[in-house]
Each structure stands twice: as structure tokens, then as C-alpha cells.
Write an enzyme that holds these catalytic residues in place. Structure first.
Site, PDB file in Angstrom:
ATOM      1  CB  SER A  56      -0.932   0.055   1.302  1.00  0.00           C
ATOM      2  OG  SER A  56      -0.347   0.194   2.384  1.00  0.00           O
ATOM      3  CE  LYS A  63      -3.233   1.364   5.142  1.00  0.00           C
ATOM      4  NZ  LYS A  63      -3.016   0.643   3.840  1.00  0.00           N
TER       5      LYS A  63
END
Length: 780
Positions: A686, A729
Site C-alpha cells: 500500500s 489509516k
């Protein structure tokens, strides 16, 4: 009114006679019978008939329960009888012997209050109509055959009677002999009495006897089956009683214990085979000296078996409203988990017999997996038992040891049932991913039978040896790491993922649950100690770094202890803990805010990463230097991140001209990519978007916006692919005051799970390719 007897011919056909209404009895002409009389009117009628001419009219009631019959309650045909003998018994009961004289029709019933009288008209017993001799012979043979079968059910029936019937050649004589000596239903007898044609009488008699024989055969079969089962039980009971008495006479009192076990075993709700096995053990105990080692083993075994909740089920009315209230009261957040649990309970409500629903609550430590299982048990109204599987390495821990071994004991499943005291509890298997396997066996394989609804209806523990039905129990398991659970075991469970708590959720949990709990445990009242909201936020940010709330609770407990000390010493009556007081009370900050880029810089990009304790902001740095084309990657990066860096370099080469980058940069420059906090291992795809943005910024000299954070995987052609952990996140971006977060287009549906506070504070931009990312991130 006195009875008058006329001497002319008409008086033979019509008479007024004292009458007795018969309950369940029917008399016949020429038949001698006796019966008891207790009703006052019937006693009075017999006494007056005796004074008169000794004749009495007997007629049957339709229903035996009617005490004071009227004409409508009686049949229309009865019999005039001669009273032969009367015997008075105590309590005004009269025993009467009569002989039938002729059949008569009831014309009119009279009741003067003391006794019943009836006007009756004599009617012939048999019609004079001719009948078919062959038909009569066939019927006679049928009646003889059925009477022979009937008589076989009555061993005391005189043989002379059977001989008389079998040799009879007159239809009338045969009919009378059989009817007078058979115990038929009074309704059938009334039908026979009313019928006048001898052929019809024999037909009805044959049908009645056939029906009676069928009933007697069935009754005999039932009696034999019942007797055989009773005989076996009685035989065992008598033998055991004899043994007990003999041993008492001999002074061997120790056998009393064995008989107590036998009585308890007989009361158990188990199958016959299991009961037989346990009785053998008890019989063996009765023959052993009480001080022997074997007697001790058998006693221990029987005590354990009898202590199990055989057939004991808790009954509870499930209510979704109550269940929802329990879950909301005990836990904050976990919306999806609660929804799934309520679905689970709803199915149990509609179908209590459902099997095979085994839930595995998976997630990091400290987020309340065990307490959720307790809440489910409370909501279902079931007993709760917990089995800790952490570090279990012996298969015998699950299934138990053979009772012949020294110190043998049942396994953890049976022990949990004993603790619960119910055959349908909720059993929690805690830390199922921590099961170990070694040379002694594989306990996870033993768990396969327990968690399989097709097999656990006859679970056999090595110690108990008799099957126990686990199919009514509800099983819930917990795990930190699902990948550590063996595949066959995982296949039997439905995994519900419990995410780590966000900072916002931790704040609400602390305020609504942890602070009141710790105040109570430390003997403090809410008026004595107050921890303000900013202090709770600061504890979460600067003193904890975890997925759950255990460290948070310990810090709150520490504040409570320090406050309790001051209050107990008399230094203060009320204490309010503020954010500025934390350094004094808890020490210096243990964790600092995430490192982030505070101003627009070249080659520095705010990336977002997921960790087991929540999301973090991870600034990625790229430095370009003159060199020979070396690419250096540092920051304890894993293989996947290193590959992402190679993809990023290849992509930058493909778009170099667009952003004014020297196409030969990969030959003339050295590139250094670094992820700060080098001691922390990092891996995953990611960071691809972040690396590419940082590379283009460093090579082109265009600064990157400091208020933008990003996440996403990339392909060689610049497409942005979805990632996981978006909820955690985005919470990290929120804490770092980031205003814009770039996410992959495919992750747009995941925004539903994000906290409202985060949604309101951050602008989310979904992208499909890197060009869109660069347009947003690079300053113009």
C-alpha cells in the site's frame, strides 16, 4: 298409586310394574343374573315389588353417569324379571338375584318421587319368521369358532360350557348360551335384546365377539410386553435388595454406597446402553473392599459421571430487544459485530434446534472478545463456561485420560459442562489459535469432533466413556491470529473480524465504561474524582499504543490509586485530573505523535500505514544524488515494499518527460528511499502510491502538499489498486490534522465504516490512476 293386576287376557300384554334403571347392565329372558342396587329409588322399587308380586321391570340407561333418569334417558326395550333373592348390605346397598321372564317395551314411565314405575307391553323374544337353514348353519359355525377363540382368553371358563356351545345344534339355544356367558358391552347387549330375528341376532353376536376378540388380543400383547419389561426391572430390584439385606445381616455396611450409586444411575436420563455400563461399574464396586485402589477409581469415575448435567437444559425466552440492550450496555462501537451477533440470536429464536453455528471472534488483544462472549450468554439466557486453550499441547487435555491411569481426570469439555451445570450452555474456547501440537498429540484434531455439529451429538470423553450430547450447546471461539488456526478447524467456524479500536472509540469506552469501573474498584465516588475529556484524549495519544484498551485501563487505574492516596491522607476532598496534570501523575509521555511533514517539501510524502495496534502516519523520504544509478531502500522494509520501489522507478521512467525529469536519471543519479522509524519492520504493497509521488517530487523538484496523505497499491501502468485497513489509516490522518486523504476508487465503499468525526474533518478523494494522485499532491 297401588298396582292392580287384571285377570283378563289383555293384562298379559300391558302391565304397570316397579322399575329399576340399570347402569351398564342388560338382562335377557331366561337369564339368571345378580346386581347391586344403591340408589334410593331403585331400593324402594325392589322393596315394593317384593311386597307386590315379586316382578320387576329392568331397563338400561343410555348413559351410566345419569343419577336421576327420565324416560328420555332410558332405552325403549327392557325385560320383566322375577326377584329370586335379596340381600341387604351395610350403607343401604342391596344385592339382588333375578331371573328374566319376558321382553317388554316401555310405554310410559311414572315417577312418584319414591320409586319408578312403568307401563310395559309384552313383546315376543324371537320372531316366528322362517329362516334359511344353510345360512343359519354357517352363522352357527362362525359363532362357535369365534367363541372358542374368545374362551381361550379366559382359562377359568368351565370346559363343560365350551363343550355345550360346540355341540349345540339349535340356533336359539346357541345364541342364548353364548350371550349369557360373554362379557360384552352393554350397548351391544341392548342391540341383541332388541333384535327379534334369530339370524340377525347371530350376525350381531358374531360381530360383537369378533370385535371383543381383537381387543383382547391387543390387550394381551400389551400386557405381555409390559410384564416382560416390568419383570426384568423387578427381578433386578429384588436381587439387589436381597444382596443388600444379606450384606446388612453379615455386617458389610460398605455396600450401601454402591446401592446409592445404583439408585442415582437408574434416575439418569441416558440411553439404556450407557445405563447398563454404569450399572456394571456400580455392581463391581459392591463386590470390592472399600479400601482398595480399584474401588477408589470406580467411585471417582461414578461421582464424575453423576455430576454431569444429563438432560438438564436451561429454558430462556430470547428477546432481540433485550439482547441488543445487553450488547449496547456492555460494549461501545463494534457495530458490524453486534449486527452479526443479533442475526445469530434471531436464528436461534426462530429455530432453537439449529446446529452448526460456531462463531470465531478474531482480532487483536484487549478489544473485548471474551467479554462479548459473556454478553451473548447473558442475552441468550444460557449458562456460561470458559475453556482456555492457550498452550494446550496434549490431546488428553481436551478428551480426558483413561480412568485406569493414576490421577486420571475428564477433559476440559466435560469439566466446562460440570461447571455450567447445564447440557446447553454457551462454551467459550478462548485463544484457539494458541493450541500447540507435539509428540503427545495434536489437540486441534480433538477439537474437530467437538466443533462439528454432525458428530458432537455423541462426544466421548476418554474418562467418561459414555457418549454425551453436545449438539444443544453453543460454541464461540476467540483468536488473535486466524492464520495460526489449522485449516480443518477453521473450516468449521464462521470468523467475525473485530477491528482495533480507533482513538474516538477508545475515548468513549474510557468515559462510559473504564472510568466508572475503576472508580468503583478503588472505592471512589464520581464526585471525588473527575478525569476531564482532554486528559482522557492525552492518555490515549501519549501513554498508550495498542489495539484494545487494557493499557488505557491500567493508566486510569493508576490515576485512581494516586487520587485515592491523596483523599485517604486528607490532602484533598475532590480531585479533577486535567491534561496538564498527566506528566506529574503518569510520568513523561511514553509515545510521541506520529512523525509527519508539516510544510510542503520536495521528496517527502505523508503515507498511511496499518499496524496491529491501529493506523499510523508514515512520511516517506526520497533523496536524489549524482551517481551511477544505484537505488538504496532503507527503514527495515520487507520484500513487497522493495518491489514497490522498483515498480515506482519504472513508472517514473515512463512519465519522466511529462514532469520535466531527465529521462537518463536512472543512469546518472543514485536514489535513496527511506521510511522513518527504521527499527520498526514495514511491509505491504500500500506504500506504492506514496513512493511514486515522492520519487516524482524529488526528481522534478516540485514540492508535495503537507496537508495531503495517501495510500494505495500501484501497477506498472499507473493504476491505483485497493488496500486494507482504511478505517485505522484514516484515523491516523485525522489525529495528524491532515485535511485531504487520497484513496483508491475501489475502497470508496469502505468509507461507510469510518467514524463520523473523521468524515467531517477530512476530504476523501478517490482515484483510479497515478496521474490523478499527482495532480492533487504536487503543488502547482
Amino acid at each position: 298409586m297401588e298396582q292392580t293386576i287384571k285377570s283378563d287376557k289383555s293384562s298379559e300384554n300391558s302391565n304397570i310394574l316397579y322399575t329399576v334403571a340399570m347402569r351398564g347392565l342388560v338382562a335377557f329372558p331366561k337369564m339368571v343374573m345378580h346386581f347391586d342396587v344403591a340408589r334410593d329409588k331403585s331400593v324402594a322399587a325392589i322393596e315394593k315389588a317384593l311386597k307386590d308380586n315379586g316382578k320387576l321391570f329392568l331397563i338400561a340407561q343410555h348413559e351410566a353417569y345419569v343419577d336421576d333418569p327420565k324416560a328420555s334417558d332410558l332405552y325403549k326395550v327392557g325385560v320383566v324379571v322375577d326377584i329370586k333373592q335379596v340381600l341387604k348390605l351395610p350403607d343401604n346397598i342391596m344385592k339382588v338375584l333375578v331371573e328374566g321372564v319376558y321382553k317388554a317395551n316401555l310405554i310410559h314411565l311414572m315417577d312418584d318421587g319414591n320409586a319408578l314405575r312403568a307401563e310395559v307391553k309384552r313383546t315376543p323374544t324371537y320372531s316366528r319368521a322362517k329362516y334359511d337353514e344353510v345360512e343359519a348353519e354357517a352363522l352357527m359355525r362362525s359363532v362357535k369358532d369365534i367363541f372358542e377363540r374368545y374362551s381361550s382368553f379366559f382359562p377359568k371358563m368351565p370346559k363343560e360350557l365350551l363343550t355345550s356351545v360346540m355341540t349345540q345344534d339349535s340356533p336359539v339355544k346357541l345364541y342364548e348360551t353364548v350371550t349369557f356367558n360373554c362379557n360384552l358391552n352393554y350397548r351391544d347387549k341392548q342391540t341383541l335384546l332388541e333384535e327379534t330375528n334369530i339370524i340377525n341376532k347371530l350376525s350381531v353376536l358374531f360381530a360383537c365377539l369378533s370385535s371383543e376378540v381383537e381387543i383382547l388380543e391387543l390387550e394381551n400383547l400389551i400386557n405381555e410386553q409390559t410384564k416382560s419389561s416390568i419383570d426384568k426391572g423387578q427381578k433386578e430390584y429384588y436381587l439387589r435388595e436381597q444382596m443388600r439385606v444379606i450384606q446388612e445381616q453379615l455386617g458389610e455396611d460398605e455396600a450401601e454406597e454402591a446401592f446409592a450409586y445404583i439408585n442415582d444411575i437408574m434416575d439418569l436420563k441416558i440411553d439404556e446402553k450407557s445405563k447398563e455400563k454404569l450399572l456394571k461399574e456400580a455392581d463391581k464396586l459392591a463386590k470390592l473392599p472399600p479400601s482398595s485402589q480399584e474401588a477408589f477409581v470406580i467411585k471417582n469415575y461414578l461421582d464424575t459421571v453423576l455430576d454431569l448435567p444429563w438432560g438438564k437444559y436451561t429454558k430462556a425466552k430470547l428477546s432481540l430487544e433485550k439482547a441488543e440492550a445487553v450488547l449496547e450496555k456492555d460494549h461501545y462501537g463494534l457495530k458490524k459485530v453486534k449486527e452479526r451477533i443479533l442475526e445469530f440470536l434471531a436464528v436461534h429464536m426462530l429455530n432453537p434446534e439449529i446446529k452448526g453455528q460456531i462463531i470465531c471472534l478474531a482480532g487483536p488483544p484487549g478489544i473485548g472478545k471474551t467479554s462479548i462472549a459473556k454478553s451473548i450468554a447473558k442475552a441468550m439466557g444460557r449458562k456460561y463456561a470458559r475453556v482456555s486453550l492457550g498452550g494446550v499441547r496434549d490431546e488428553a487435555d481436551i478428551r480426558g485420560h483413561r480412568k485406569t491411569y493414576v490421577g486420571a481426570m475428564p477433559g476440559r469439555i466435560i469439566t466446562a459442562l460440570q461447571q455450567a451445570g447445564s447440557a446447553n450452555p454457551l462454551i467459550l474456547f478462548d485463544e484457539i489459535d494458541k493450541l500447540c501440537s507435539d509428540i503427545k498429540g495434536d489437540p486441534s484434531s480433538a477439537m474437530l469432533e467437538v466443533l462439528d455439529s454432525e458428530q458432537n451429538n455423541a462426544f466421548r470423553d476418554h474418562f467418561i466413556e459414555v457418549p454425551f450430547d453436545l449438539s444443544k450447546a453453543v460454541f464461540i471461539t476467540t483468536a488473535n491470529n486466524v492464520s495460526a488456526i489449522p485449516a480443518p478447524l477453521l473450516d468449521r467456524m464462521e470468523v467475525i473480524e473485530l477491528p482495533s479500536y480507533t482513538a474516538e472509540e477508545k475515548f468513549h469506552i474510557a468515559k462510559e465504561h473504564l472510568v466508572p469501573k475503576q472508580l468503583k474498584e478503588h472505592g471512589l465516588k464520581a464526585s471525588q474524582l473527575k478525569i476531564d475529556d482532554q486528559a482522557i484524549h492525552d492518555i490515549i495519544q501519549y501513554y498508550t499504543k495498542e489495539a484494545g484498551v487494557r493499557t488505557l485501563e491500567r493508566n486510569i487505574a493508576s490515576l485512581c490509586r494516586k487520587s485515592a492516596k491523596r483523599i485517604a491522607a486528607g490532602d484533598a476532598k475532590r480531585i479533577t485530573v486535567k491534561g496538564k496534570d498527566l506528566k506529574e501523575l503518569l510520568g513523561i509521555y511514553k509515545y510521541l505523535p506520529d512523525l509527519s511533514s508539516k510544510k510542503d517539501q520536495v521528496g517527502v510524502v505523508n503515507g498511511l500505514a496499518w499496524t496491529s495496534v491501529g493506523g499510523v502516519l508514515m512520511p516517506l523520504e526520497v533523496l536524489v544524488m549524482k551517481g551511477s544509478g544505484k537505488i538504496e531502500v532503507t527503514g527495515s522494509l520487507g520484500d513487497v515494499m522493495k518491489e514497490s520501489s522498483k515498480i515506482a522507478v519504472s513508472y517514473v521512467r515512463s512519465v519522466a518527460e511529462k514532469y520535466g525529469i531527465n529521462p537518463e536519471f536512472y543512469k546518472e543519479n543514485d536514489i535513496h528511499i527511506h521510511a522513518p522509524e527504521g527499527a520498526v519492520p514495514k511491509d505491504g504493497p500500500s506504500a506504492g502510491v506514496t513512493m511514486t509521488t515522492a520519487l516524482i517530487s524529488a526528481l522534478s523538484g516540485i514540492p508535495v502538499r503537507a496537508d495531503v496523505a495517501m495510500t494505495g497499491e500501484i501497477t506498472l501502468h499507473g493504476k491505483v489498486l485497493p488496500i486494507g485497513g482504511l478505517r485505522e489509516k484514516t484515523m491516523a490522518a485525522y489525529k495528524a490534522d491532515i485535511k485531504t486523504v487520497v484513496i483508491p476508487e475501489a475502497n470508496k465503499p469502505d468509507l461507510e465504516d469510518i467514524d463520523d468525526a473523521v468524515k467531517n474533518a477530512i476530504e476523501f478523494v478517490s482515484v483510479e490512476n497515478l496521474t490523478e494522485v499527482l495532480d492533487i499532491a504536487l503543488t502547482k
